[in-house]
Write a protein that holds these residues in place. Sequence first.
Motif, PDB file in Angstrom:
ATOM      1  N   LYS A 118       0.834  -1.216   0.000  1.00 18.74           N
ATOM      2  CA  LYS A 118       0.000   0.000   0.000  1.00 18.74           C
ATOM      3  C   LYS A 118       0.861   1.256   0.000  1.00 18.74           C
ATOM      4  N   ILE A 119       1.911   1.266   0.806  1.00 16.71           N
ATOM      5  CA  ILE A 119       2.800   2.436   0.844  1.00 16.71           C
ATOM      6  C   ILE A 119       3.440   2.639  -0.527  1.00 16.71           C
ATOM      7  N   SER A 120       3.874   1.573  -1.168  1.00 18.48           N
ATOM      8  CA  SER A 120       4.486   1.687  -2.491  1.00 18.48           C
ATOM      9  C   SER A 120       3.500   2.227  -3.506  1.00 18.48           C
ATOM     10  N   ALA A 121       2.261   1.757  -3.467  1.00 14.82           N
ATOM     11  CA  ALA A 121       1.249   2.233  -4.413  1.00 14.82           C
ATOM     12  C   ALA A 121       0.943   3.711  -4.175  1.00 14.82           C
ATOM     13  N   VAL A 122       0.860   4.117  -2.913  1.00 17.28           N
ATOM     14  CA  VAL A 122       0.553   5.515  -2.595  1.00 17.28           C
ATOM     15  C   VAL A 122       1.688   6.433  -3.054  1.00 17.28           C
ATOM     16  N   VAL A 123       2.912   5.967  -2.973  1.00 20.48           N
ATOM     17  CA  VAL A 123       4.051   6.793  -3.379  1.00 20.48           C
ATOM     18  C   VAL A 123       4.257   6.732  -4.894  1.00 20.48           C
ATOM     19  N   ALA A 124       4.179   5.547  -5.491  1.00 22.20           N
ATOM     20  CA  ALA A 124       4.515   5.379  -6.905  1.00 22.20           C
ATOM     21  C   ALA A 124       3.468   5.966  -7.839  1.00 22.20           C
ATOM     22  N   THR A 125       2.186   5.873  -7.507  1.00 20.86           N
ATOM     23  CA  THR A 125       1.137   6.351  -8.404  1.00 20.86           C
ATOM     24  C   THR A 125       1.243   7.847  -8.667  1.00 20.86           C
ATOM     25  N   PRO A 126       1.334   8.700  -7.645  1.00 20.38           N
ATOM     26  CA  PRO A 126       1.471  10.136  -7.948  1.00 20.38           C
ATOM     27  C   PRO A 126       2.759  10.467  -8.693  1.00 20.38           C
ATOM     28  N   VAL A 127       3.837   9.771  -8.390  1.00 21.70           N
ATOM     29  CA  VAL A 127       5.095  10.037  -9.085  1.00 21.70           C
ATOM     30  C   VAL A 127       4.953   9.728 -10.564  1.00 21.70           C
ATOM     31  N   CYS A 128       4.353   8.595 -10.903  1.00 21.22           N
ATOM     32  CA  CYS A 128       4.161   8.230 -12.310  1.00 21.22           C
ATOM     33  C   CYS A 128       3.232   9.210 -13.013  1.00 21.22           C
ATOM     34  N   VAL A 129       2.123   9.587 -12.359  1.00 19.48           N
ATOM     35  CA  VAL A 129       1.172  10.524 -12.972  1.00 19.48           C
ATOM     36  C   VAL A 129       1.838  11.875 -13.209  1.00 19.48           C
ATOM     37  N   LEU A 130       2.578  12.364 -12.226  1.00 17.94           N
ATOM     38  CA  LEU A 130       3.247  13.661 -12.376  1.00 17.94           C
ATOM     39  C   LEU A 130       4.313  13.626 -13.470  1.00 17.94           C
ATOM     40  N   SER A 131       5.034  12.532 -13.594  1.00 14.09           N
ATOM     41  CA  SER A 131       6.063  12.468 -14.642  1.00 14.09           C
ATOM     42  C   SER A 131       5.436  12.436 -16.029  1.00 14.09           C
ATOM     43  N   VAL A 132       4.295  11.753 -16.183  1.00 12.81           N
ATOM     44  CA  VAL A 132       3.603  11.746 -17.475  1.00 12.81           C
ATOM     45  C   VAL A 132       3.075  13.138 -17.796  1.00 12.81           C
ATOM     46  N   LEU A 133       2.467  13.817 -16.826  1.00 16.23           N
ATOM     47  CA  LEU A 133       1.966  15.168 -17.048  1.00 16.23           C
ATOM     48  C   LEU A 133       3.094  16.139 -17.395  1.00 16.23           C
ATOM     49  N   LYS A 134       4.213  16.005 -16.742  1.00 13.35           N
ATOM     50  CA  LYS A 134       5.379  16.849 -17.053  1.00 13.35           C
ATOM     51  C   LYS A 134       5.807  16.644 -18.493  1.00 13.35           C
ATOM     52  N   ASP A 135       5.897  15.372 -18.929  1.00 15.27           N
ATOM     53  CA  ASP A 135       6.308  15.096 -20.303  1.00 15.27           C
ATOM     54  C   ASP A 135       5.305  15.627 -21.311  1.00 15.27           C
ATOM     55  N   ILE A 136       4.034  15.571 -20.982  1.00 19.19           N
ATOM     56  CA  ILE A 136       3.009  16.031 -21.924  1.00 19.19           C
ATOM     57  C   ILE A 136       2.997  17.545 -22.030  1.00 19.19           C
ATOM     58  N   PHE A 137       3.026  18.238 -20.899  1.00 20.44           N
ATOM     59  CA  PHE A 137       2.790  19.685 -20.913  1.00 20.44           C
ATOM     60  C   PHE A 137       4.047  20.543 -20.886  1.00 20.44           C
ATOM     61  N   LEU A 138       5.122  20.088 -20.300  1.00 22.19           N
ATOM     62  CA  LEU A 138       6.274  20.963 -20.096  1.00 22.19           C
ATOM     63  C   LEU A 138       7.434  20.711 -21.044  1.00 22.19           C
ATOM     64  N   VAL A 139       7.581  19.523 -21.580  1.00 22.47           N
ATOM     65  CA  VAL A 139       8.737  19.202 -22.403  1.00 22.47           C
ATOM     66  C   VAL A 139       8.354  19.297 -23.867  1.00 22.47           C
ATOM     67  N   ASP A 140       9.093  20.118 -24.619  1.00 22.08           N
ATOM     68  CA  ASP A 140       8.874  20.192 -26.057  1.00 22.08           C
ATOM     69  C   ASP A 140       9.548  18.987 -26.706  1.00 22.08           C
ATOM     70  N   HIS A 141       8.828  18.328 -27.556  1.00 23.31           N
ATOM     71  CA  HIS A 141       9.384  17.181 -28.265  1.00 23.31           C
ATOM     72  C   HIS A 141      10.040  17.682 -29.535  1.00 23.31           C
ATOM     73  N   VAL A 142      11.336  17.754 -29.519  1.00 26.32           N
ATOM     74  CA  VAL A 142      12.081  18.269 -30.650  1.00 26.32           C
ATOM     75  C   VAL A 142      12.235  17.157 -31.681  1.00 26.32           C
ATOM     76  N   HIS A 143      11.762  17.432 -32.887  1.00 27.61           N
ATOM     77  CA  HIS A 143      11.886  16.485 -33.979  1.00 27.61           C
ATOM     78  C   HIS A 143      12.819  17.069 -35.027  1.00 27.61           C
ATOM     79  N   ARG A 144      13.107  16.282 -36.024  1.00 34.92           N
ATOM     80  CA  ARG A 144      13.972  16.717 -37.104  1.00 34.92           C
ATOM     81  C   ARG A 144      13.304  17.881 -37.855  1.00 34.92           C
ATOM     82  N   PRO A 145      14.052  18.915 -38.152  1.00 31.93           N
ATOM     83  CA  PRO A 145      13.451  20.061 -38.842  1.00 31.93           C
ATOM     84  C   PRO A 145      12.989  19.667 -40.247  1.00 31.93           C
ATOM     85  N   HIS A 146      11.906  20.294 -40.699  1.00 34.20           N
ATOM     86  CA  HIS A 146      11.390  20.013 -42.032  1.00 34.20           C
ATOM     87  C   HIS A 146      12.262  20.701 -43.067  1.00 34.20           C
TER      88      HIS A 146
END
Length: 162
Positions: free
Chosen positions: A96-124
């Motif tokens: 239970k302690i692991s689930a309580v700690v790991a779930t918010p960490v995983c959710v926050l890392s996904v949200l950070k990747d979606i909203f804060l990190v620009d995905h740089v691709h090869r220029p056109h």
Amino acid sequence: GIRRSSVCRPKKQDATTTNNSIMFAARAATRSIARQGATTVQRRSNQTVPRLGTQAEMEAEAIAQLRARVRRQKEIMDATEHSTEEEVQEMWKWVKISAVVATPVCVLSVLKDIFLVDHVHRPHGPLPDYMNIQVKEFPWECETCALFDLDCWKKCRAEQGN
């Protein structure tokens, strides 16, 4: 006359030679003392070899070491004995302690990747000359196209079709 060679004459020892010989003698003495001290102290490990002696003495010492090891293991087990129910409760507590700690960490890392990190691709568009160096042709039908350059493949096939 008789000639004396320089080999027969003893050399004069200067202060540095005397100091070096004293230093080497001190090192040798400390090493021999350390070796003697190491032989008198028995180091314990998981594998203990009986000291040399008669076969009966070595067997008795090996049996005594085994009995001491078993006695120590029993002491440890008696000091830390828990029931199965207590062990299961402890396990679920940490799940239970692991689930309580790991779930918010995983959710926050996904949200950070979606909203804060620009995905740089090869220029056109075409690559600069220093990034488009080709030493020899590629071994497929369109020798100038990279394997996953789909636009180049379309142009090449269109030119070959004409």
